[in-house]
Scaffold this motif. Structure first.
Motif, PDB file in Angstrom:
ATOM      1  N   GLY A 128      96.924  27.931  99.734  1.00 16.99           N
ATOM      2  CA  GLY A 128      95.577  28.479  99.801  1.00 16.99           C
ATOM      3  C   GLY A 128      94.577  27.513  99.203  1.00 16.99           C
ATOM      4  O   GLY A 128      94.923  26.657  98.387  1.00 16.99           O
ATOM      5  N   ARG A 174      99.353  36.941 100.525  1.00 20.93           N
ATOM      6  CA  ARG A 174      97.970  36.599 100.839  1.00 20.93           C
ATOM      7  C   ARG A 174      97.089  37.725 100.309  1.00 20.93           C
ATOM      8  O   ARG A 174      97.479  38.893 100.356  1.00 20.93           O
ATOM      9  N   GLY A 225      94.866  29.730 103.769  1.00 19.14           N
ATOM     10  CA  GLY A 225      93.848  30.754 103.633  1.00 19.14           C
ATOM     11  C   GLY A 225      93.025  30.534 102.391  1.00 19.14           C
ATOM     12  O   GLY A 225      93.040  29.443 101.807  1.00 19.14           O
ATOM     13  N   GLY A 266      96.019  32.280  98.977  1.00 22.10           N
ATOM     14  CA  GLY A 266      97.299  32.305  99.667  1.00 22.10           C
ATOM     15  C   GLY A 266      97.228  31.604 101.009  1.00 22.10           C
ATOM     16  O   GLY A 266      96.147  31.228 101.480  1.00 22.10           O
ATOM     17  N   PRO A 267      98.422  31.349 101.557  1.00 21.29           N
ATOM     18  CA  PRO A 267      99.723  31.849 101.118  1.00 21.29           C
ATOM     19  C   PRO A 267     100.242  31.127  99.869  1.00 21.29           C
ATOM     20  O   PRO A 267     100.123  29.916  99.762  1.00 21.29           O
TER      21      PRO A 267
END
Length: 558
Positions: free
Chosen positions: A538, A450, A426, A429-430
């Motif tokens: 991330g 996240r 993402g 995050g994660p």
């Protein structure tokens, strides 16, 4: 109340007073485990080291008396499945080392001949403890009974007797006799009456039935159902409260355990003693999407007031993830059993009891500071025993600019964690921990955060579980547990503490705002073959602001 209207086979409600401290520095969550001596390979490889464990089977019920902590737990001496239930008994002077005693109560009278089921303990005036429990009579009715110590001078309370005037409460007309159980700890009111609540159901609607008594023997059913029992929370200072505390400096909590989902939900509110009514605050939703003590494998919790340290200790039970009785018998176990008010007065905080810190090894200790975690970073925490460890870590998020947009439809945190597990990259995050991991990452249990952007605020998701395992078992339940964390991260800080205990990973996000307990059954990451990593998947870099990790010693356990 919406959470009492869930369509379930049976709603198991445990209504209790939970006296909690405000922003206390003391831990108030205790941990329990009822794993037997044998594990998946027959030698206890998944047996916990420092979560409480009975010799085997089911577990329930705490109390403090004359310097001794008592844990009474439902126990099947003949197997790992439900049946032949007695109240087993373990004691401790420090909440860490536990010693088993003779069973406290077992089926022996007409009012409990078919089982001594769940209940609570109450301390009467004069420091006289009494057990309230559900018995199953010859007609398979669920009735409420009491048991009292034979010798009050014995701090270990080894022997208990059941008065002949039992049962003290029978299911009256209009009460479902097959769903009438789990009496709460009783509380005393200024009108001179004791009160307790028994969980029941009407059709598919869960109910809380209130009873009053002046002598603790003769009980009268209240005219109206109680929306809740009162769970008291101190609004002033750091001390816990006794069950019967009332007044302007007290807040109340309703907690309900749902038998079908095996989850627990609660609301904060006010208990009006004159009307025996509970009214929840409008600070959280009053249904099954609302607040939970724990967003993982945590159920049927109990609490008790510890007068030695003026705190309220909460215990919970974590189920086994195997879904068939045969599997539970093969392993010989059947579950794991384990508060203060947040400054915003919108939720409870939980934290490990301070005594857990005494198990931290003086030799196995690691510290890290100011370590950047770019995308794909994987840093092993070495120098400790990863299978049995305590990890405290503060993450620093240098920039919140690239947080992913939050979709308002994402109301189910657990489902969101399943869709966006640790392997799905993402923006922010994660990032978090890979616990109970094999060296090649064929196995691990991830605990991570996240961060999303929602209008003018940032929303934090905490996940645990979704276990990647080499265990090829189509009946193994391996969910991705998750909860949203109500935390302001404008300062770029986010903390995590995880207690790792061979088959349990219990995590506390943002100082205990969100807690998640996961069960894991590693077949590769066992003992010295287990590894522990900090990771970031991330696109935006984060930092380990500060990390401390300890090997955890094993206490005496039954």
């Amino acid at each position: 109340m919406a959470i009492l209207e869930s369509s379930v086979h049976l709603i198991k409600m445990i209504f209790i007073f939970l006296c909690c401290t405000l922003i206390s520095n003391y831990g108030v969550r205790a941990f329990n485990n009822d794993i037997s001596e044998t594990g998946l390979d027959g030698v206890g490889v998944n047996r916990t080291g420092y979560h409480f464990q009975s010799p085997k089977n089911w577990i329930n019920g705490p109390m403090y008396y004359k310097g001794v902590y008592h844990l009474f737990y439902q126990y099947n001496p003949k197997g790992a499945v439900w049946g032949n239930i007695v109240w087993a008994h373990s004691v401790s002077t420090d909440l860490i080392n536990w010693f088993s005693l003779e069973h406290a109560i077992a089926p022996s009278k007409p009012f409990d001949i078919n089982g001594c089921w769940s209940g609570s303990a109450t301390i009467l005036p004069g420091n006289k403890p009494v057990i309230l429990y559900t018995g199953i009579d010859p007609d398979e009715r669920q009735v409420q009974n009491i048991a009292v110590p034979k010798n009050l001078s014995d701090p270990f309370l080894r022997e208990w007797v059941k008065p002949d005037y039992n049962p003290i409460i029978k299911p009256s007309i209009g009460v479902n006799a097959s769903a009438f159980r789990d009496p709460t700890t009783a509380w005393w009111s200024k009108d001179g009456h004791w009160r307790l609540v028994v969980g029941s159901k009407r059709d598919m609607r869960g109910t809380a039935v209130l009873y009053r008594s002046k002598d603790f023997i003769h009980w009268t059913k209240a005219k109206h159902l109680l929306h809740s029992s009162a769970t008291t929370v101190s609004l002033n200072g750091k001390q816990g409260l006794d069950t019967s505390s009332v007044g302007d400096g007290v807040k109340h909590v309703l907690k309900v355990s749902l038998d079908l989902t095996r989850f627990e939900y609660y609301t904060l509110g006010q208990y009006f003693t004159s009307k025996d009514r509970y009214v929840p605050d409008n600070t959280s939703v009053d249904d099954s999407t609302g607040l939970r003590y724990d967003y993982g494998n945590f159920y049927a919790s109990k609490s008790f007031f510890d007068p030695s340290k003026n705190r309220r200790i909460l215990w919970g039970w974590a189920n086994e993830s195997d879904r068939t009785p045969d599997d539970q018998i093969a392993k010989g176990w059947a579950g794991v059993q384990d508060m203060w008010l947040d400054r915003n007065e919108k939720q409870l905080l939980q934290w490990p009891i301070e005594e857990v810190n005494h198990l931290r090894s003086g030799h196995g200790r690691v510290e890290m500071t100011k370590i950047p975690l770019h995308k794909g970073s994987l840093i092993e925490i070495e120098g400790i025993t990863p299978a049995q460890a305590d990890v405290e870590i503060t993450f620093r998020i240098p920039s919140l600019e690239h947080a992913e947009p939050f979709d308002p439809k994402w109301v189910d945190a657990e489902r969101l964690c399943g869709e966006k597990d640790a392997s799905v990259s993402g923006g922010i995050g994660p990032f978090g921990l890979l616990t109970l991991a094999s060296s090649d990452l064929q196995e691990y249990t991830a605990v991570f955060f996240r961060v999303f952007k929602s209008n003018d605020k940032h929303k934090v998701l905490m996940c645990s579980g979704g276990i990647r395992s080499s265990l090829t078992h189509d009946k193994m339940y391996k969910p991705s547990y998750g909860g949203f964390v109500d935390v302001d991260i404008s300062n770029g800080k986010l903390s995590l503490r995880s207690l790792i205990d061979n088959s349990v990973v219990e995590s506390f996000g943002a100082g205990g705002k969100t807690c998640i307990l996961s069960r894991a059954y590693p077949t590769l990451a066992i003992g010295n073959n287990a590894h522990l990593y900090v990771f970031n998947n991330g696109t935006q870099a984060v930092k380990i602001g500060k990390l401390k990790a300890w090997s955890m010693n094993s206490p005496s356990m039954n």
